[in-house]
Design a protein around this motif. Sequence first.
Motif, mmCIF file in Angstrom:
data_model
loop_
_atom_site.group_PDB
_atom_site.id
_atom_site.type_symbol
_atom_site.label_atom_id
_atom_site.label_comp_id
_atom_site.label_asym_id
_atom_site.label_seq_id
_atom_site.Cartn_x
_atom_site.Cartn_y
_atom_site.Cartn_z
ATOM 1 N N SER A 106 51.203 60.767 44.824
ATOM 2 C CA SER A 106 51.903 60.926 46.096
ATOM 3 C C SER A 106 52.118 62.378 46.464
ATOM 4 O O SER A 106 52.853 62.677 47.405
ATOM 5 C CB SER A 106 53.255 60.212 46.053
ATOM 6 O OG SER A 106 53.075 58.842 45.822
ATOM 7 N N ASN A 161 46.450 53.298 46.616
ATOM 8 C CA ASN A 161 46.556 51.898 46.213
ATOM 9 C C ASN A 161 45.197 51.264 45.956
ATOM 10 O O ASN A 161 45.021 50.499 45.014
ATOM 11 C CB ASN A 161 47.309 51.094 47.267
ATOM 12 C CG ASN A 161 48.772 51.006 46.937
ATOM 13 O OD1 ASN A 161 49.458 52.025 46.958
ATOM 14 N ND2 ASN A 161 49.238 49.829 46.591
ATOM 15 N N TYR A 218 53.432 52.846 45.381
ATOM 16 C CA TYR A 218 54.271 52.877 46.567
ATOM 17 C C TYR A 218 55.595 53.608 46.309
ATOM 18 O O TYR A 218 56.086 54.340 47.164
ATOM 19 C CB TYR A 218 54.544 51.464 47.091
ATOM 20 C CG TYR A 218 55.377 51.528 48.333
ATOM 21 C CD1 TYR A 218 54.800 51.954 49.527
ATOM 22 C CD2 TYR A 218 56.730 51.271 48.308
ATOM 23 C CE1 TYR A 218 55.556 52.111 50.660
ATOM 24 C CE2 TYR A 218 57.495 51.428 49.446
ATOM 25 C CZ TYR A 218 56.910 51.845 50.608
ATOM 26 O OH TYR A 218 57.654 52.017 51.725
ATOM 27 N N THR A 276 55.925 57.230 46.925
ATOM 28 C CA THR A 276 55.965 57.627 48.314
ATOM 29 C C THR A 276 57.387 57.836 48.803
ATOM 30 O O THR A 276 57.660 58.722 49.615
ATOM 31 C CB THR A 276 55.314 56.525 49.172
ATOM 32 O OG1 THR A 276 54.116 56.130 48.523
ATOM 33 C CG2 THR A 276 55.022 57.009 50.553
ATOM 34 N N ALA A 289 43.707 60.189 46.577
ATOM 35 C CA ALA A 289 44.639 60.551 47.641
ATOM 36 C C ALA A 289 44.293 61.930 48.211
ATOM 37 O O ALA A 289 44.296 62.124 49.440
ATOM 38 C CB ALA A 289 46.069 60.525 47.118
ATOM 39 N N GLU A 298 47.904 57.312 51.331
ATOM 40 C CA GLU A 298 48.664 56.215 50.742
ATOM 41 C C GLU A 298 47.812 54.963 50.582
ATOM 42 O O GLU A 298 47.967 54.205 49.627
ATOM 43 C CB GLU A 298 49.907 55.907 51.585
ATOM 44 C CG GLU A 298 51.050 56.862 51.316
ATOM 45 C CD GLU A 298 51.476 56.864 49.856
ATOM 46 O OE1 GLU A 298 51.593 55.798 49.258
ATOM 47 O OE2 GLU A 298 51.690 57.960 49.311
ATOM 48 N N THR A 326 51.253 63.154 49.949
ATOM 49 C CA THR A 326 52.109 62.501 50.929
ATOM 50 C C THR A 326 53.269 63.410 51.334
ATOM 51 O O THR A 326 53.789 63.305 52.443
ATOM 52 C CB THR A 326 52.637 61.177 50.360
ATOM 53 O OG1 THR A 326 51.529 60.440 49.857
ATOM 54 C CG2 THR A 326 53.343 60.367 51.401
ATOM 55 N N ALA A 350 53.045 53.668 55.209
ATOM 56 C CA ALA A 350 52.570 53.724 53.825
ATOM 57 C C ALA A 350 52.566 52.329 53.209
ATOM 58 O O ALA A 350 51.635 51.948 52.500
ATOM 59 C CB ALA A 350 53.454 54.663 53.004
ATOM 60 N N SER A 355 49.247 50.531 52.174
ATOM 61 C CA SER A 355 49.114 50.122 50.775
ATOM 62 C C SER A 355 48.739 48.650 50.673
ATOM 63 O O SER A 355 47.903 48.265 49.856
ATOM 64 C CB SER A 355 50.424 50.346 50.029
ATOM 65 O OG SER A 355 50.746 51.705 49.995
ATOM 66 N N VAL A 358 49.673 60.547 56.209
ATOM 67 C CA VAL A 358 50.386 59.675 55.282
ATOM 68 C C VAL A 358 49.582 58.400 55.058
ATOM 69 O O VAL A 358 49.395 57.954 53.931
ATOM 70 C CB VAL A 358 51.792 59.323 55.828
ATOM 71 C CG1 VAL A 358 52.497 58.331 54.921
ATOM 72 C CG2 VAL A 358 52.618 60.577 55.991
#
Lengths: 487, 152
Positions: free
Chosen positions: A82, A301, A65, A68, A268, A297, A85, A105, A109, A293
């Motif tokens: 990321s 995770n 996270y 991000t 991702a 994201e 992102t 996000a 997540s 996004v």
Amino acid sequence: MGFGVAFTPFNILMAIAGVTVGILIGALPGVGPPSGVAMLLPLTFGMDPTSGIIMLAALYAGTMYGGTITAVLINTPGESASVVTCLDGYQMAVQGRAGPALGIAAIGSFIAGTIGVVLLMLVSPLLARWALSFGPPETFALMLLGLTTVTMLAGEDPLKGYISMVLGLMLAMVGFDIISGDARFGFGIPEMMDGVDFLPVAIGLFGLGEVLYGAEQKGATQVKTSLRLRDVLPSVQDFVRTKWSIARGTLMGFLVGVLPGAGPTVAAFMAYTLEKRVSDEPEKFGKGEIKGVAGPESANNAAATAAMVPMLTLGIPGSATTAIMLGGLMMWGLRPGPMLFEKNPQFVWGLIASQYIANVLLLIMSTLFIPLFVRAVRIPYSILMPLIVVFCVTGAYSLKNNVWDVGMMLVFGVVGYFMKKLGYSPAALVLALVLGPLAERALRQALIISDAGIFILFMRPISATLTVLALVAIAVPVCRALMTRAR
Amino acid sequence: MRSADRVTAVLLFAFSVAFVAGALKYYSWWGSGGPGSAFLPFWLGLVMSCLALGLLVRSLKDRNPGASWLPRGEGLRDMLVVLGITIAFVAFLNITGMVIGTAIYLLILVRYLGRHPWWTTVAIALAAAGFNWLVFVHWLRVPMPEGIIWTF
């Protein structure tokens, strides 16, 4: 049963510490998940292994996270998962919608992480039971597959990826050979007899190497942002629009994450591609589309959670970060692999239960404390960098309380700097160093029981499948390179 | 990048030849009933020498010298200063001790890199050294190098 372990005050505290440090490490450019886990691993030596892994797993989730935040705010991914992102997240920030970008996000997540843990809980015991039937040939073939896939995905240059990987395996040969008792490549130095420890190497490559690289690029990663984050919560409308993106990202992330070698970064990227492909308005992607996004994201995770599956059940880490965690397990005296579920159930289930808690913590932290983390990201590099070095030195020292390891860390810091400059893959090296001794033992045991030499790998169905897959993973980049040259 | 690849390739090739030779000379190729301690090192060295040759051939064929990768000017200076001070920090660890060494290291490096005011620099150095002591020495009981200046 796991919740009983995870809900002790100390372990909750460890999860909070892990998530907080994880978000910070993820957010700071220059320190990624592998360096974070490597630097914090020494802190856990004095603890119960369960508390240790709870902290590290929470940290891993936090970094996903944290990366991000910088990706959205300053168009610089804090860690590689990321990178995608940045495409839409930063565009949203430019349009004044940084809050919803970060908010979606965080929610994505949370959902992906939680579903990921449920899947982890369901899949792992089955996989562990299946893996119990593995003999040395299967184990070796599996490790070969893990090594080749990591190398395949490591960078643009497959040749340099394989050089990194083989170099890691060669380093793994140093030290006592368990089967014959020979002290290999020790040069009579007592510290070398124990072999090259992966931890000083990992701290050097990822921690110090990054710092040296950053020192040279000074100014390039200066963080400046004047964005105010009054509203991090996305509107209901945003959530409704992205609910299927989150679901797709979660599933994609978990599937990719379970594969040995393919971690959150790949997940991702694939989720982004998928979102763009299923979208009715693909032209909006890259211009601030919130689905661009939410999908990736969620995927990173879910993949970070899923990466625990091969690590816990097969003893094969899927990424540099899980490779370092695996090394940690071995240092704590646990044997990763299918027996872990039978021999150390409180460890495994404590870890799994703590992942639920970590996800809830992550959601709380990432919504309530975002302004705080944003401020932390603005710590100038000139202060951050020396502090990271201090942590590297202390961490390398506290492994065995000797300065030798600190020296190793320094040497590999310089090696890591050159690897980064010249396009080699530190991740492949570390993974090979961790897996090397295990792979060698499996290979030699396989050859002892074989009457067909190395071809035993092709004579048993599971090991044959895995070996063929590994060979394909080697062949694909080679073919691609030859084809581009022919053109 | 091209010249760097050539140098790396030659170094790696020499290393892998020495690796194979060392393995075959000092360790056993085949032990009781199975491969010995020289078995895998031999194959790894062989694979590495092939990879190094591949890299060499590729860089020799390459007509494009590639982007310059060596740092220059301020970047090079900063990188070398960070590396040098860090090496000194580690080399003097047994004299300064971890806690005091940390403080001195941060004082010098933070000041050099950031030109922050002295009070910020001192605060950072003291806070980090204090944190170091609290977590590693006091809490985790890691026997840190104590140095000759201050013994706990």
